[in-house]
Enzyme design. Sequence first.
Site, PDB file in Angstrom:
ATOM      1  N   GLU A 301      -4.421 -17.768  52.524  1.00  0.00           N
ATOM      2  CA  GLU A 301      -3.158 -18.351  52.988  1.00  0.00           C
ATOM      3  C   GLU A 301      -3.214 -19.200  53.630  1.00  0.00           C
ATOM      4  O   GLU A 301      -1.943 -20.174  53.445  1.00  0.00           O
ATOM      5  CB  GLU A 301      -4.125 -18.547  55.217  1.00  0.00           C
ATOM      6  N   HIS A 331     -23.341  -3.648  40.692  1.00  0.00           N
ATOM      7  CA  HIS A 331     -23.154  -1.979  40.599  1.00  0.00           C
ATOM      8  C   HIS A 331     -21.775  -1.626  41.015  1.00  0.00           C
ATOM      9  O   HIS A 331     -21.809   0.020  41.003  1.00  0.00           O
ATOM     10  CB  HIS A 331     -24.339  -1.151  40.819  1.00  0.00           C
ATOM     11  N   LYS A 447       4.614 -11.452  62.445  1.00  0.00           N
ATOM     12  CA  LYS A 447       4.398 -11.431  63.841  1.00  0.00           C
ATOM     13  C   LYS A 447       5.738 -10.889  64.880  1.00  0.00           C
ATOM     14  O   LYS A 447       5.777 -10.516  65.794  1.00  0.00           O
ATOM     15  CB  LYS A 447       3.972 -12.998  64.319  1.00  0.00           C
TER      16      LYS A 447
HETATM   17  O1  PA5 Z   1      -5.127 -19.796  59.909  1.00  0.00           O
HETATM   18  C1  PA5 Z   1      -4.479 -19.059  60.378  1.00  0.00           C
HETATM   19  O2  PA5 Z   1      -3.967 -20.761  61.397  1.00  0.00           O
HETATM   20  C2  PA5 Z   1      -4.536 -18.171  60.957  1.00  0.00           C
HETATM   21  O3  PA5 Z   1      -5.002 -16.609  60.515  1.00  0.00           O
HETATM   22  C3  PA5 Z   1      -5.052 -17.930  62.806  1.00  0.00           C
HETATM   23  O4  PA5 Z   1      -6.451 -17.949  62.996  1.00  0.00           O
HETATM   24  C4  PA5 Z   1      -4.615 -16.411  63.267  1.00  0.00           C
HETATM   25  O5  PA5 Z   1      -2.649 -15.948  62.988  1.00  0.00           O
HETATM   26  C5  PA5 Z   1      -4.776 -16.277  64.590  1.00  0.00           C
HETATM   27  O6  PA5 Z   1      -3.493 -16.675  65.002  1.00  0.00           O
HETATM   28  P1  PA5 Z   1      -3.960 -18.003  66.533  1.00  0.00           P
HETATM   29  O7  PA5 Z   1      -5.627 -18.378  66.443  1.00  0.00           O
HETATM   30  O8  PA5 Z   1      -2.748 -18.893  67.420  1.00  0.00           O
HETATM   31  O9  PA5 Z   1      -4.288 -16.607  67.846  1.00  0.00           O
END
Ligand code: PA5
Length: 482
Positions: A301, A331, A447
């Site tokens: 990410e 394996h 989202k």
């Molecule tokens: O790293 C990030 O920002 C995302 O993976 C969030 O952790 C994830 O989308 C969840 O978001 P939030 O903590 O706002 O619910």
Amino acid sequence: MTLNSLDRHRPEDDLVLDLTNVLDDVLGTTHGLSTREMEEWLPRLREAVAAVEEANYGFLDLPERRDLMAQVERVCTRSLEGKDTVVVLGIGGSALGPRAIFETAWGPYGMGEVGAPGGPSRRLLIADNIDPDGFAQLMQQLDPKKTLFNVISKSGSTVETMAQLTIAWRKISDAVGADNTPQHFAFTTDPIRGFLRETANRYDVPVMDIPDNVGGRFSVLTPVGLFPAMATGIDPKLLLGGAAAMNARCRGVEVESNPAAVLALVHFLMDRLKGKTISVLMPYSDRLRTFAEWFGQLWAESLGKNKSSSGEDRAPVGQTPVRALGTTDQHSQIQLYTEGPNDKLLTLIRVEDPGVDIELGAPGLTDGDSTLAYLQGHTLGEVFRIEQTATEMALVRAERPTLTWKSRTVGPHVLGQLFQVYELATAIAGELYNVNAFDQPGVEEGKNLTYGALGRSGYDEKGEELAAYQSRTEAWVLGGGK
Ligand code: PA5
């Protein structure tokens, strides 16, 4: 509260990063890095490290944030009495860290006997999906009167987590009444904004902060990870101590001896110069299995981007993270890693002393000229360690670049070091790739379309876009009576 004291840190527990098997001396020039190639990039690496220090990202100082620890302690004292189960409602960065901490401390078969010496003080269940099938199972096994829901969301609005919250709130309210419902919740969210913060203020729900300058996937050492840790009997100071020890090794030192900088550089150069577009993290430790999942989110990410850090379009970048487990995946995946495309950088994590060993052998199975006689006199740990070395050697023989982390033990202190070194390395790699490692526009689109389809105000256009997509004519479908 009794906290896990199994992990007594000693200096020899510090993680060692062995880079021998990424060098051209070992792998040859096609797949190995030469001293010249690395030296050419050192000035750029210095700039990248300086830029990260200059930006002063919030995650860097988390080991010193006593205020956040104080919040965690306060909420533990206020909320845990009479609760034998903590359920985390959260997703992505709000779930993967707590899970990695819990499994590293208590092992993959996790629970032992809750409350027994050497076991967690409470059950921890982490609901990081909204498949109704799984979520219903989870909810059915709870005794509402003995359950605390820790709702974790930086934005305080993520649809999955909010949907779960409504179900959990209703269940608790039905069981204990509206007035007592807030006592079964603890929120972890932005210090000022968002629905969770507002709801905490409105109903007097205990609440802990995710600092404004700490993003979701960099937040494990805030109350996001520290509260579930402490609530289940893991001493958060071990995690923070590990992270502080890693900070001391990485900050204010020459880049050549900075493990985070070297880790970032090797990943970057392997990708850009040697075509290693996949990064496989393969701990030889059941306890670190879910750490590899946490790493997968962080790397994917943060670095998978198609805009430069100043926002211009650019050729897409990003190494694909893959999680594996030794010896299990010997394996399943190692065939691909040794003979398939040479497009991977592998990272093994080796734990010298997992703290326990078991003798092999059984009368009637390993004596005399039995086929299994070769196992007699050895231990499970020996087999495990031999297999690690054998795999590493096989990878090197096949000219597959392989990094190895070595640790004497495994536990929260080691995990704290791993969290910090990979977060720092990710920030530095973001600079090397010239991308913003701290945003996730590709996640936001999905989202927003969901909000639109559900009728959230302000997202009408997105709702229409999704409706148009759903009504398109399918061009190629097999089965289903079509
Ligand atoms: O790293 C990030 O920002 C995302 O993976 C969030 O952790 C994830 O989308 C969840 O978001 P939030 O903590 O706002 O619910």
